[in-house]
Design a protein around this motif. Structure first.
Motif, mmCIF file in Angstrom:
data_model
loop_
_atom_site.group_PDB
_atom_site.id
_atom_site.type_symbol
_atom_site.label_atom_id
_atom_site.label_comp_id
_atom_site.label_asym_id
_atom_site.label_seq_id
_atom_site.Cartn_x
_atom_site.Cartn_y
_atom_site.Cartn_z
ATOM 1 N N GLY A 157 22.139 4.495 91.759
ATOM 2 C CA GLY A 157 21.231 4.371 90.622
ATOM 3 C C GLY A 157 20.318 3.164 90.711
ATOM 4 O O GLY A 157 19.435 2.984 89.871
ATOM 5 N N LEU A 158 20.512 2.332 91.712
ATOM 6 C CA LEU A 158 19.679 1.141 91.857
ATOM 7 C C LEU A 158 18.255 1.466 92.302
ATOM 8 O O LEU A 158 17.392 0.609 92.253
ATOM 9 C CB LEU A 158 20.319 0.158 92.837
ATOM 10 C CG LEU A 158 21.539 -0.580 92.306
ATOM 11 C CD1 LEU A 158 22.132 -1.461 93.400
ATOM 12 C CD2 LEU A 158 21.179 -1.405 91.097
ATOM 13 N N PHE A 159 18.044 2.701 92.725
ATOM 14 C CA PHE A 159 16.686 3.077 93.126
ATOM 15 C C PHE A 159 15.710 2.888 91.972
ATOM 16 O O PHE A 159 14.533 2.598 92.188
ATOM 17 C CB PHE A 159 16.640 4.520 93.632
ATOM 18 C CG PHE A 159 16.634 5.558 92.549
ATOM 19 C CD1 PHE A 159 15.432 6.057 92.071
ATOM 20 C CD2 PHE A 159 17.820 6.004 91.992
ATOM 21 C CE1 PHE A 159 15.421 7.004 91.066
ATOM 22 C CE2 PHE A 159 17.814 6.958 90.994
ATOM 23 C CZ PHE A 159 16.616 7.462 90.523
ATOM 24 N N GLY B 150 10.811 0.612 89.717
ATOM 25 C CA GLY B 150 10.177 -0.247 88.717
ATOM 26 C C GLY B 150 9.426 -1.400 89.352
ATOM 27 O O GLY B 150 8.327 -1.760 88.914
ATOM 28 N N LEU B 151 9.994 -1.984 90.390
ATOM 29 C CA LEU B 151 9.316 -3.074 91.092
ATOM 30 C C LEU B 151 8.068 -2.585 91.818
ATOM 31 O O LEU B 151 7.042 -3.276 91.846
ATOM 32 C CB LEU B 151 10.280 -3.746 92.067
ATOM 33 C CG LEU B 151 11.407 -4.547 91.419
ATOM 34 C CD1 LEU B 151 12.406 -5.006 92.477
ATOM 35 C CD2 LEU B 151 10.858 -5.725 90.646
ATOM 36 N N ALA C 25 0.372 5.154 89.989
ATOM 37 C CA ALA C 25 1.086 6.410 89.733
ATOM 38 C C ALA C 25 1.491 7.088 91.040
ATOM 39 O O ALA C 25 2.612 7.592 91.166
ATOM 40 C CB ALA C 25 0.222 7.348 88.896
ATOM 41 N N GLY C 26 0.599 7.095 92.016
ATOM 42 C CA GLY C 26 0.907 7.722 93.297
ATOM 43 C C GLY C 26 2.045 7.029 94.024
ATOM 44 O O GLY C 26 2.964 7.678 94.521
ATOM 45 N N LEU C 27 2.017 5.704 94.071
ATOM 46 C CA LEU C 27 3.082 4.967 94.742
ATOM 47 C C LEU C 27 4.408 5.075 93.998
ATOM 48 O O LEU C 27 5.473 5.203 94.613
ATOM 49 C CB LEU C 27 2.691 3.498 94.903
ATOM 50 C CG LEU C 27 1.580 3.206 95.898
ATOM 51 C CD1 LEU C 27 1.241 1.721 95.894
ATOM 52 C CD2 LEU C 27 1.963 3.664 97.292
ATOM 53 N N THR C 28 4.346 5.024 92.673
ATOM 54 C CA THR C 28 5.565 5.125 91.869
ATOM 55 C C THR C 28 6.211 6.496 92.044
ATOM 56 O O THR C 28 7.428 6.599 92.216
ATOM 57 C CB THR C 28 5.260 4.842 90.389
ATOM 58 O OG1 THR C 28 4.654 3.540 90.281
ATOM 59 C CG2 THR C 28 6.512 4.873 89.541
ATOM 60 N N ALA C 29 5.418 7.537 92.000
ATOM 61 C CA ALA C 29 5.955 8.894 92.177
ATOM 62 C C ALA C 29 6.539 9.073 93.576
ATOM 63 O O ALA C 29 7.612 9.667 93.738
ATOM 64 C CB ALA C 29 4.861 9.927 91.918
ATOM 65 N N ALA C 30 5.855 8.539 94.582
ATOM 66 C CA ALA C 30 6.353 8.662 95.955
ATOM 67 C C ALA C 30 7.664 7.905 96.136
ATOM 68 O O ALA C 30 8.601 8.419 96.764
ATOM 69 C CB ALA C 30 5.302 8.149 96.940
ATOM 70 N N ALA C 31 7.737 6.703 95.584
ATOM 71 C CA ALA C 31 8.980 5.925 95.684
ATOM 72 C C ALA C 31 10.112 6.624 94.945
ATOM 73 O O ALA C 31 11.238 6.697 95.452
ATOM 74 C CB ALA C 31 8.766 4.517 95.124
ATOM 75 N N PHE C 32 9.820 7.146 93.775
ATOM 76 C CA PHE C 32 10.854 7.855 93.017
ATOM 77 C C PHE C 32 11.372 9.052 93.802
ATOM 78 O O PHE C 32 12.577 9.254 93.926
ATOM 79 C CB PHE C 32 10.297 8.311 91.665
ATOM 80 C CG PHE C 32 11.332 8.972 90.802
ATOM 81 C CD1 PHE C 32 12.137 8.213 89.974
ATOM 82 C CD2 PHE C 32 11.508 10.343 90.835
ATOM 83 C CE1 PHE C 32 13.111 8.819 89.189
ATOM 84 C CE2 PHE C 32 12.477 10.963 90.055
ATOM 85 C CZ PHE C 32 13.276 10.198 89.227
ATOM 86 N N TYR C 33 10.484 9.820 94.356
ATOM 87 C CA TYR C 33 10.884 10.996 95.130
ATOM 88 C C TYR C 33 11.683 10.597 96.376
ATOM 89 O O TYR C 33 12.699 11.204 96.700
ATOM 90 C CB TYR C 33 9.652 11.814 95.525
ATOM 91 C CG TYR C 33 9.993 13.017 96.368
ATOM 92 C CD1 TYR C 33 10.502 14.168 95.785
ATOM 93 C CD2 TYR C 33 9.840 12.981 97.744
ATOM 94 C CE1 TYR C 33 10.829 15.268 96.559
ATOM 95 C CE2 TYR C 33 10.173 14.074 98.533
ATOM 96 C CZ TYR C 33 10.664 15.214 97.930
ATOM 97 O OH TYR C 33 11.002 16.294 98.697
#
Length: 140
Positions: free
Chosen positions: A98-100, A105-106, A82-90
Motif C-alpha cells: 500500500g506504500l505505492f 502522491g509524491l 495528471a498523466g504522470l500521476t495516472a502512469a505511476a498509479f497504474y
C-alpha cells in the motif's frame, strides 16, 4: 467555432495532449523496467536507473514548453501532472504494502511544482521575446 468557445476547447486539448504525452513518456522511459537490483552488500535499488528518470524529465520539457509558450498553463501543469500521476498509479498499484500511494502522491506534488515553475519561466521568457522593445523616453 466562435472565438469565445475556442479558448476553452484549446485549453482542454492541451490538457489531453500533455497528459497523453506524459503517460506515453512514462511508459517509454520507466514502464519497461520492473527489476530491482541487489547490491553486493544486500541492499536493493531500483527499479529505475538515474538516466531513465533524467531522460523522462528532459523529454517532458518539450510538451510543457509547447503548452506554456502558447499560454496553455492549465494544460502544461495539470495535463502533465495528471498523466504522470495516472502512469505511476497504474505502474505501482500492484504493490501489496500500500506504500505505492505515498509514491504516487509524491509524483503528483513534485510534477505539479516542477511544471508550474517551468511554465512560469517559459511564459516569462516567451513574453519577453514577444514584446516590442520599449521606446526610449527623451525629455525635451
Amino acid at each position: 467555432m466562435s472565438q469565445g468557445l475556442r479558448k476553452p476547447v484549446l485549453q482542454l486539448l492541451s490538457i489531453l495532449a500533455t497528459a497523453g504525452v506524459s503517460t506515453a513518456m512514462w511508459a517509454a522511459w520507466l514502464g519497461w523496467d520492473q527489476q530491482y537490483d541487489v547490491q553486493p552488500d544486500g541492499t536493493m535499488t531500483g527499479p529505475y536507473e538515474t538516466w531513465q528518470v533524467i531522460g523522462l524529465v528532459l523529454t517532458l520539457l518539450v510538451p510543457v514548453y509547447w503548452a506554456a509558450s502558447r499560454r496553455y498553463f492549465v494544460g502544461a501543469v495539470l495535463g502533465t501532472t495528471a498523466g504522470l500521476t495516472a502512469a505511476a498509479f497504474y505502474d505501482w498499484s500492484d504493490d501489496t504494502s500500500g506504500l505505492f500511494a505515498v509514491g504516487v502522491g509524491l509524483i503528483m506534488m513534485g510534477s505539479l511544482a516542477a511544471t508550474a515553475v517551468v511554465s512560469a519561466v517559459t511564459a516569462a521568457a516567451t513574453d519577453h521575446r514577444q514584446r516590442p522593445p520599449a521606446a526610449h523616453y527623451r525629455p525635451s
